[in-house]
Design an enzyme around this catalytic site. Structure first.
Site, short mmCIF file in Angstrom:
data_model
loop_
_atom_site.label_atom_id
_atom_site.label_comp_id
_atom_site.label_asym_id
_atom_site.label_seq_id
_atom_site.Cartn_x
_atom_site.Cartn_y
_atom_site.Cartn_z
N ARG A 20 33.00 46.13 50.71
CA ARG A 20 33.95 47.31 50.02
C ARG A 20 33.79 48.05 48.57
NH1 ARG A 20 39.18 44.94 50.25
NH2 ARG A 20 39.68 45.16 48.39
N ASP A 146 38.79 46.93 34.57
CA ASP A 146 40.41 47.16 35.56
C ASP A 146 41.32 48.03 34.50
OD1 ASP A 146 42.86 45.52 36.77
OD2 ASP A 146 41.18 44.84 38.28
N TYR A 159 42.10 35.92 34.67
CA TYR A 159 40.89 37.23 35.42
C TYR A 159 41.25 38.40 34.62
CZ TYR A 159 40.00 41.63 38.05
OH TYR A 159 39.96 42.56 38.46
N ALA A 162 38.97 37.81 31.22
CA ALA A 162 37.80 38.65 31.67
C ALA A 162 37.69 39.59 31.15
CB ALA A 162 37.44 37.75 32.77
N LYS A 163 38.57 41.02 32.10
CA LYS A 163 38.35 41.79 32.08
C LYS A 163 38.35 43.10 30.73
CE LYS A 163 36.53 42.97 36.37
NZ LYS A 163 35.93 43.43 36.76
#
Length: 250
Positions: A20, A146, A159, A162-163
């Site tokens: 990816r 992100d 998530y 965390a980003k």
């Protein structure tokens, strides 16, 4: 990129580099003339195929390194692999990431540890382990963050957190490692849909909310990585949004 009279070709380590966006980053850096350490966890077949592809272009330019980034020993082992095989490290790309929903009230401790581990803890300890080599090379770190670091995604609180922490870490490391090492982040929007995501209605809705009204491509991330690694010599502690403008709309 810095040069060294003994080991002329610069070296990059890309975590989650077998497939990816990670594989796209590896290909771009390799095409730029870098040697690359490709980290992977479970994607052994994809890693070997990528290695064969790039070695066919330039022999002796790729090393594979497997490991679970949530294992405390992995970060140091990966940096040692790079310096042992190639004698230097110029660029660390923290790309590997776990991504899945954790609705409040249904999140397990194991999920929390995995998401924080791959998206925050591993980049920190990789940077710590790489600090000496990167300082010697006057190198750089690029963290793949992100869009959801700033605009949390519903049902993805761990998530997203965390980003967000990874963005803060980017700025902290930029101060800690200055002036020798530049540290920046890239915050992608929609580049590739998550595997298994076949909800075309939701995909169309996301694209419609994107000012440029289209998806991005891995090539956009490749260009951003090359800019931060090669050209942005007076840039550190910054986040480059590659999101078609989604970060500026409600």
């Amino acid at each position: 990129m810095p040069s060294n009279p003994i080991h002329a070709e610069p070296v990059a380590l890309v975590t989650g580099g077998a497939r990816r966006i990670g594989a796209a980053i590896v290909r771009a850096l390799h095409a730029e003339g870098m040697k690359v350490v490709v980290h992977y966890r479970a994607s052994a077949a994809e890693a070997r195929a990528l290695e064969a592809e790039l070695e066919n272009t330039r022999a002796g330019s790729v090393v594979l390194a497997s490991g679970d980034l949530c294992d405390a020993a992995t970060p140091s082992a990966l940096i040692q692999t790079a310096t042992r095989h190639f004698g230097r490290l110029d660029l660390l790309v923290n790309n590997a990431s776990s991504f899945y929903p954790t609705p409040l009230g249904k999140t397990s401790a194991a999920q929390f540890d995995d998401l924080i581990g791959t998206n925050l803890k591993a980049p920190y300890f990789l940077a710590q382990a790489a600090a000496t080599a990167l300082t010697n090379a006057q190198g750089a770190i690029i963290n793949i963050a992100d869009l959801y670091a700033d605009r949390p995604m519903k049902s993805y609180p761990v998530y997203s957190t965390a980003k967000a922490a990874l963005v803060s870490l980017t700025r902290s490391l930029a101060r800690e490692l200055a002036p020798a090492v530049r540290v920046n982040a890239i915050a992608p929007g929609v580049i590739l849909w998550p595997e298994g995501d076949s909800n075309e209605h939701a995909q169309r809705r996301i694209i419609a909310r994107t000012p440029l009204e289209r998806m991005g491509t891995p090539a956009a991330i490749q260009s951003a990585v090359l800019f931060l690694a090669r050209d942005a010599k007076f840039v550190t502690g910054q986040v480059l949004y590659i999101d078609g403008g989604r970060s500026i709309v409600a």
